[in-house]
Design an enzyme around this catalytic site. Structure first.
Site, PDB file in Angstrom:
ATOM      1  N   GLY A 142      29.420 -49.779  16.456  1.00  0.00           N
ATOM      2  CA  GLY A 142      28.679 -50.777  15.694  1.00  0.00           C
ATOM      3  C   GLY A 142      28.577 -50.364  14.242  1.00  0.00           C
ATOM      4  O   GLY A 142      28.781 -49.197  13.895  1.00  0.00           O
ATOM      5  N   GLY A 144      26.612 -51.487  10.188  1.00  0.00           N
ATOM      6  CA  GLY A 144      25.664 -52.296   9.434  1.00  0.00           C
ATOM      7  C   GLY A 144      25.707 -51.919   7.972  1.00  0.00           C
ATOM      8  O   GLY A 144      26.551 -51.131   7.533  1.00  0.00           O
ATOM      9  N   PHE A 146      23.502 -50.209   6.128  1.00  0.00           N
ATOM     10  CA  PHE A 146      23.047 -48.862   5.804  1.00  0.00           C
ATOM     11  C   PHE A 146      23.453 -47.815   6.838  1.00  0.00           C
ATOM     12  O   PHE A 146      23.314 -46.621   6.590  1.00  0.00           O
ATOM     13  CB  PHE A 146      21.517 -48.846   5.668  1.00  0.00           C
ATOM     14  CG  PHE A 146      21.010 -49.702   4.544  1.00  0.00           C
ATOM     15  CD1 PHE A 146      21.007 -49.236   3.241  1.00  0.00           C
ATOM     16  CD2 PHE A 146      20.548 -50.982   4.786  1.00  0.00           C
ATOM     17  CE1 PHE A 146      20.545 -50.018   2.200  1.00  0.00           C
ATOM     18  CE2 PHE A 146      20.078 -51.779   3.748  1.00  0.00           C
ATOM     19  CZ  PHE A 146      20.090 -51.291   2.452  1.00  0.00           C
ATOM     20  N   VAL A 149      26.914 -47.088  14.025  1.00  0.00           N
ATOM     21  CA  VAL A 149      26.503 -46.596  15.347  1.00  0.00           C
ATOM     22  C   VAL A 149      27.730 -46.054  16.068  1.00  0.00           C
ATOM     23  O   VAL A 149      28.769 -46.716  16.122  1.00  0.00           O
ATOM     24  CB  VAL A 149      25.830 -47.710  16.186  1.00  0.00           C
ATOM     25  CG1 VAL A 149      25.377 -47.160  17.531  1.00  0.00           C
ATOM     26  CG2 VAL A 149      24.646 -48.304  15.427  1.00  0.00           C
ATOM     27  N   ASP A 258      10.454 -58.839  15.415  1.00  0.00           N
ATOM     28  CA  ASP A 258      11.845 -59.306  15.287  1.00  0.00           C
ATOM     29  C   ASP A 258      12.485 -59.434  16.672  1.00  0.00           C
ATOM     30  O   ASP A 258      13.632 -59.039  16.870  1.00  0.00           O
ATOM     31  CB  ASP A 258      12.655 -58.361  14.406  1.00  0.00           C
ATOM     32  CG  ASP A 258      13.950 -58.996  13.903  1.00  0.00           C
ATOM     33  OD1 ASP A 258      14.015 -60.246  13.882  1.00  0.00           O
ATOM     34  OD2 ASP A 258      14.878 -58.260  13.539  1.00  0.00           O
TER      35      ASP A 258
END
Length: 464
Positions: A142, A144, A146, A149, A258
């Site tokens: 994964g 993102g 910042f 993973v 969230d």
């Protein structure tokens, strides 16, 4: 006697001062701390200020009691606050583990003795530097803005984990992102529950910050849904453990803020009851002043209306969001249909969700109405949700129980046992039939639209 190696240890001393987890709390305090139950008590050799002594230490969840003195009616304790201290393992010349060292800006302490179990319990709360000595990166799973993973394997146990690796150059420049990460670590350290993603270890060096977390092999919840939604009993398999997880969070004074399908993953593919809450980046501790890092936040389409309206709010915002997830699970459709962020926010703020046309049992329909009530005063708490007839008895009509028209204890027990048998039977079916919940079956007709919406849903902070 060796502490890691000399170069790494010097690096640790520098890093503790400059660590993003440097909370300004001293290693030592002299006070009556708290009355939590001790975990273990042992005698160790202590190396402190170039002196050696034998001391009996008592381990608690977040501190070590070094000594205790009673003066008249007062108890004066010397406490070691190890949370966010740097941990270095101490080895002898034969590379055998013989102890550990805790380092903070105000000093250090070396503890020598049989300490493997203590180190195991400390690792969740301390900062380490020797990631590559303990873990091998297998592949990226994964990415993102910042962090990335990775699937990693522990070199000594061969157990697999997910490693969330942040690039410090990026997060140090973003004050709020930095605070989100430290708060996420602070919150996830509090829980050891299968329905809340577990944090096991934290590593930090000059370049990276690494969080070792549960490897959730069952993918996101949305990829385990059938076209057209799941049955009511199947939905309970997913939702009930998540409401139990919410209850744990709320008892600790924490809301997630969230909750959405993308933040619910399965430990095992096809096993709905292994649903787990992830991503606590927007989680916070509730307070009377409503002072948070982000006040209006969440994902458009899965936010409680009171957040979008700028009103004060409490733990029931999580109940509303999980209610929207339940709607998706039951119907296979998003609760709000707009394809633009602006439209989603408008629909979400208005909060109108048509339920009466749904082919649901009275128990289920009443439950949805009460967890999706626009007014927080009319909405269930997580604790109330867990004792609603839908989660207690499943499909059917037991709403008379809500109005204190309790049937006989024998009937109550019988209905509860019947429902548990139905759930057990369903679990057996999902274990033996992988085709029932094939992740490629979901929402094929709207796949392109869903990809577009999912990209938009990656926006985490809502500013009105």
């Amino acid at each position: 006697m060796l502490i890691g190696n000399d170069q790494n240890f010097q690096c640790n001393q520098l890093l503790q001062k400059d660590s993003i987890f440097n909370d300004g709390k001293a290693l030592w305090i002299n006070q009556d701390y708290d009355s939590s139950k001790p975990i273990d008590q042992q005698r160790f050799k202590i190396e402190l200020d170039s002196k050696n002594k034998i001391k009996q230490l008592t381990l608690y969840e977040k501190y070590i009691r070094y000594s205790q003195h009673v003066k008249s009616t007062q108890i004066n304790q010397k406490i070691i606050l190890f949370e966010n201290s740097f941990l270095d393992l101490v080895h002898n010349q034969q590379n055998k583990l013989v102890g550990f060292r805790l380092v903070k800006y105000d000093g250090s302490l070396t503890i020598i003795g049989e300490c493997k179990q203590w180190i195991k319990m400390l690792k969740k709360y301390v900062i380490q530097s020797d990631f590559s000595r303990n873990y091998k990166i297998t592949k990226k799973i994964g990415n993102g803005t910042f962090a990335d993973v990775y699937l990693v394997k522990h070199k000594h146990t061969n157990k697999e984990y997910a490693a969330k690796i942040f690039y410090k150059k990026k997060i140090i420049l973003e004050d709020k992102e930095l605070l989100m990460i430290t708060k996420e670590v602070q919150i996830t350290r509090l829980f050891s529950n299968p329905n809340i993603c577990q944090l096991y270890e934290v590593f930090e060096c000059k370049v990276h910050l690494t969080l070792i977390m549960d490897l959730l092999a069952g993918s996101e919840l949305v990829y385990s849904l059938k076209l057209g939604g799941l049955s009511e009993i199947q939905s309970i398999l997913i939702i009930k453990p998540l409401f139990q997880a919410l209850q744990l969070l709320h008892k600790q004074g924490i809301f997630h803020r969230d909750i959405k399908p993308q933040n619910i993953m399965l430990h095992q593919s096809g096993k709905l009851e292994t649903a787990c809450l992830i991503d606590f980046g927007l989680a916070d501790f509730w307070n009377h002043k409503s002072e948070y890092l982000f006040s209006q936040c969440g994902t458009p389409g899965y936010v409680a209306p009171e957040i979008l309206l700028g009103h004060s709010y409490d733990f029931k915002v999580d109940v509303y969001s999980l209610g929207l997830v339940l709607y998706l699970i039951l119907t296979g459709k998003e609760p709000f249909q707009s394809k633009t962020i602006e439209g989603l926010i408008e629909e979400n703020t208005y909060g109108h969700i048509a339920l009466s046309h749904l082919n649901l049992s009275p128990n289920c329909l009443d439950f949805l109405q009460k967890v999706l009530a626009k007014s927080p005063n009319q909405r269930l708490t997580s604790q109330e949700a867990l004792i609603h007839p839908f989660l207690l008895f499943g499909p059917g009509n037991h709403l008379d129980l809500i109005h204190n028209k309790m049937q006989s204890p024998e009937q109550y027990i019988s209905k509860s046992q019947q429902f548990r048998k139905s759930v057990a039977s369903l679990r057996l079916q999902t274990d033996t039939s992988n085709n029932q919940l094939n992740q490629r079956d979901i929402f094929k007709k709207n796949e392109l639209e869903r990809k577009d919406i999912k990209k938009q849903f990656s926006i985490r902070k809502v500013k009105l």
